[in-house]
Write a protein that holds these residues in place. Structure first.
Motif, PDB file in Angstrom:
ATOM      1  N   ASN A  81       0.794  -1.235   0.000  1.00 67.01           N
ATOM      2  CA  ASN A  81       0.000   0.000   0.000  1.00 67.01           C
ATOM      3  C   ASN A  81       0.828   1.287   0.000  1.00 67.01           C
ATOM      4  OD1 ASN A  81      -2.397  -1.532   0.055  1.00 67.01           O
ATOM      5  ND2 ASN A  81      -2.243  -1.740   2.267  1.00 67.01           N
ATOM      6  N   GLU A  82       1.820   1.378   0.886  1.00 64.96           N
ATOM      7  CA  GLU A  82       2.591   2.617   1.002  1.00 64.96           C
ATOM      8  C   GLU A  82       3.698   2.736  -0.045  1.00 64.96           C
ATOM      9  OE1 GLU A  82       4.069   3.403   4.979  1.00 64.96           O
ATOM     10  OE2 GLU A  82       2.279   2.420   5.807  1.00 64.96           O
ATOM     11  N   PHE A  83       4.316   1.597  -0.373  1.00 67.17           N
ATOM     12  CA  PHE A  83       5.472   1.636  -1.275  1.00 67.17           C
ATOM     13  C   PHE A  83       5.154   1.113  -2.674  1.00 67.17           C
ATOM     14  CE2 PHE A  83       7.242   1.630   3.003  1.00 67.17           C
ATOM     15  CZ  PHE A  83       8.136   2.694   2.934  1.00 67.17           C
ATOM     16  N   ASP A  84       3.913   0.701  -2.879  1.00 70.54           N
ATOM     17  CA  ASP A  84       3.460   0.192  -4.174  1.00 70.54           C
ATOM     18  C   ASP A  84       4.406  -0.873  -4.734  1.00 70.54           C
ATOM     19  OD1 ASP A  84       1.706  -0.013  -6.323  1.00 70.54           O
ATOM     20  OD2 ASP A  84       2.790   1.486  -7.496  1.00 70.54           O
ATOM     21  N   ARG A  85       4.666  -1.878  -3.897  1.00 68.99           N
ATOM     22  CA  ARG A  85       5.540  -2.993  -4.286  1.00 68.99           C
ATOM     23  C   ARG A  85       4.771  -4.309  -4.153  1.00 68.99           C
ATOM     24  NH1 ARG A  85      11.067  -1.497  -4.385  1.00 68.99           N
ATOM     25  NH2 ARG A  85      11.295  -3.509  -5.405  1.00 68.99           N
ATOM     26  N   PRO A  86       3.769  -4.519  -5.022  1.00 73.00           N
ATOM     27  CA  PRO A  86       2.946  -5.723  -4.912  1.00 73.00           C
ATOM     28  C   PRO A  86       3.745  -7.026  -5.095  1.00 73.00           C
ATOM     29  CG  PRO A  86       2.441  -4.534  -6.949  1.00 73.00           C
ATOM     30  CD  PRO A  86       3.358  -3.663  -6.140  1.00 73.00           C
ATOM     31  N   ALA A  87       4.807  -6.985  -5.881  1.00 76.75           N
ATOM     32  CA  ALA A  87       5.605  -8.201  -6.077  1.00 76.75           C
ATOM     33  C   ALA A  87       6.226  -8.643  -4.744  1.00 76.75           C
ATOM     34  CB  ALA A  87       6.695  -7.981  -7.119  1.00 76.75           C
ATOM     35  N   LEU A  88       6.697  -7.667  -3.967  1.00 79.29           N
ATOM     36  CA  LEU A  88       7.304  -8.012  -2.676  1.00 79.29           C
ATOM     37  C   LEU A  88       6.257  -8.549  -1.708  1.00 79.29           C
ATOM     38  CD1 LEU A  88       9.841  -5.081  -2.126  1.00 79.29           C
ATOM     39  CD2 LEU A  88      10.260  -7.389  -2.984  1.00 79.29           C
ATOM     40  N   SER A  89       5.090  -7.935  -1.699  1.00 76.10           N
ATOM     41  CA  SER A  89       4.054  -8.428  -0.789  1.00 76.10           C
ATOM     42  C   SER A  89       3.588  -9.823  -1.216  1.00 76.10           C
ATOM     43  CB  SER A  89       2.888  -7.449  -0.670  1.00 76.10           C
ATOM     44  OG  SER A  89       2.226  -7.271  -1.880  1.00 76.10           O
ATOM     45  N   GLU A  90       3.624 -10.093  -2.510  1.00 73.63           N
ATOM     46  CA  GLU A  90       3.272 -11.424  -3.003  1.00 73.63           C
ATOM     47  C   GLU A  90       4.295 -12.464  -2.532  1.00 73.63           C
ATOM     48  OE1 GLU A  90       2.883 -13.261  -7.355  1.00 73.63           O
ATOM     49  OE2 GLU A  90       1.690 -11.419  -7.092  1.00 73.63           O
ATOM     50  N   LEU A 148      11.355 -22.118   0.600  1.00 73.87           N
ATOM     51  CA  LEU A 148      11.514 -20.881   1.375  1.00 73.87           C
ATOM     52  C   LEU A 148      12.731 -20.099   0.891  1.00 73.87           C
ATOM     53  CD1 LEU A 148      10.711 -22.087   4.994  1.00 73.87           C
ATOM     54  CD2 LEU A 148       9.555 -20.225   3.801  1.00 73.87           C
ATOM     55  N   SER A 149      13.815 -20.808   0.684  1.00 76.92           N
ATOM     56  CA  SER A 149      15.047 -20.173   0.229  1.00 76.92           C
ATOM     57  C   SER A 149      14.849 -19.506  -1.139  1.00 76.92           C
ATOM     58  CB  SER A 149      16.144 -21.234   0.160  1.00 76.92           C
ATOM     59  OG  SER A 149      17.367 -20.658  -0.152  1.00 76.92           O
ATOM     60  N   GLU A 150      14.132 -20.188  -2.008  1.00 71.79           N
ATOM     61  CA  GLU A 150      13.847 -19.645  -3.336  1.00 71.79           C
ATOM     62  C   GLU A 150      13.003 -18.367  -3.250  1.00 71.79           C
ATOM     63  OE1 GLU A 150      11.744 -21.790  -6.863  1.00 71.79           O
ATOM     64  OE2 GLU A 150      13.400 -23.068  -6.170  1.00 71.79           O
ATOM     65  N   ILE A 151      11.983 -18.404  -2.402  1.00 72.33           N
ATOM     66  CA  ILE A 151      11.129 -17.225  -2.217  1.00 72.33           C
ATOM     67  C   ILE A 151      11.953 -16.061  -1.671  1.00 72.33           C
ATOM     68  CG2 ILE A 151       9.171 -16.268  -0.929  1.00 72.33           C
ATOM     69  CD1 ILE A 151       8.019 -19.207  -0.964  1.00 72.33           C
ATOM     70  N   PHE A 210      12.644 -12.477  -3.310  1.00 70.94           N
ATOM     71  CA  PHE A 210      12.354 -11.264  -2.536  1.00 70.94           C
ATOM     72  C   PHE A 210      13.571 -10.345  -2.546  1.00 70.94           C
ATOM     73  CE2 PHE A 210      12.318  -8.700   1.275  1.00 70.94           C
ATOM     74  CZ  PHE A 210      11.015  -8.215   1.313  1.00 70.94           C
ATOM     75  N   LYS A 211      14.730 -10.926  -2.273  1.00 73.59           N
ATOM     76  CA  LYS A 211      15.977 -10.142  -2.235  1.00 73.59           C
ATOM     77  C   LYS A 211      16.224  -9.482  -3.584  1.00 73.59           C
ATOM     78  CE  LYS A 211      20.862 -10.783  -0.935  1.00 73.59           C
ATOM     79  NZ  LYS A 211      21.529  -9.978  -1.931  1.00 73.59           N
ATOM     80  N   TYR A 212      16.098 -10.224  -4.655  1.00 69.65           N
ATOM     81  CA  TYR A 212      16.307  -9.716  -5.993  1.00 69.65           C
ATOM     82  C   TYR A 212      15.349  -8.555  -6.286  1.00 69.65           C
ATOM     83  CZ  TYR A 212      16.464  -9.486 -11.091  1.00 69.65           C
ATOM     84  OH  TYR A 212      16.565  -9.048 -12.384  1.00 69.65           O
TER      85      TYR A 212
END
Length: 150
Positions: A73-82, A135-138, A142-144
């Motif tokens: 919502n605040e940072f408009d980063r839906p990929a990260l929230s996914e 988990l490691s892949e996710i 996320f890091k990328y």
């Protein structure tokens, strides 16, 4: 702690992941100690441990979900929230597998003659390994994606 900038939020998320790892270590150590009290198990102490571990995981998950919402919502980063949504699902699965493994270990200790118990333990361990790989892949994704805008 309510970080206001993006990088601080990401750092807080990684810190929470570290807390999860430490909590799993405490859970494993506590279960090992519990097994050593067999055959007349000290269930009261173990029950207290499970309660404390559950509280810790709930607190971590609550904060991760808050971060997830803010990233969306605040940072408009839906990929990260996914990614965080997927992570939460896998973390829940990991906790369920861990509990299942602990029950299987106790069953194996109580029934050393039952070969199915050892087989079940190996199957659950294999599922946990696959879960940790996911988990490691996710986390890698996320890091990328979180470094994409740096």
């Amino acid at each position: 702690m309510v970080p206001t900038d993006f990088k601080a939020l990401i750092q807080r998320f990684y810190h929470l992941q570290s807390e999860r790892v430490e909590t799993y270590q405490l859970f494993d150590e506590g279960h090992e100690a519990y097994l050593r009290t067999g055959p007349h198990y000290d269930f009261d102490h173990y029950k207290q441990l499970v309660h404390e571990i559950t509280q810790a995981f709930c607190g971590i998950s609550k904060e991760v979900l808050e971060i997830k919402g803010r990233l969306h919502n605040e940072f408009d980063r839906p990929a990260l929230s996914e990614h965080m949504e997927k992570l939460q699902t896998k973390e829940k699965q990991k906790l369920e597998l861990t509990a299942k493994l602990q029950l299987a270990r106790q069953r194996a200790q109580d029934h050393p003659e039952d070969e199915d118990c050892q087989e079940q333990i190996q199957e659950i361990k294999h599922e946990i390994i696959k879960n940790k790989e996911a988990l490691s892949e996710i986390l890698q994704d996320f890091k990328y994606d979180s470094e994409e805008c740096d």
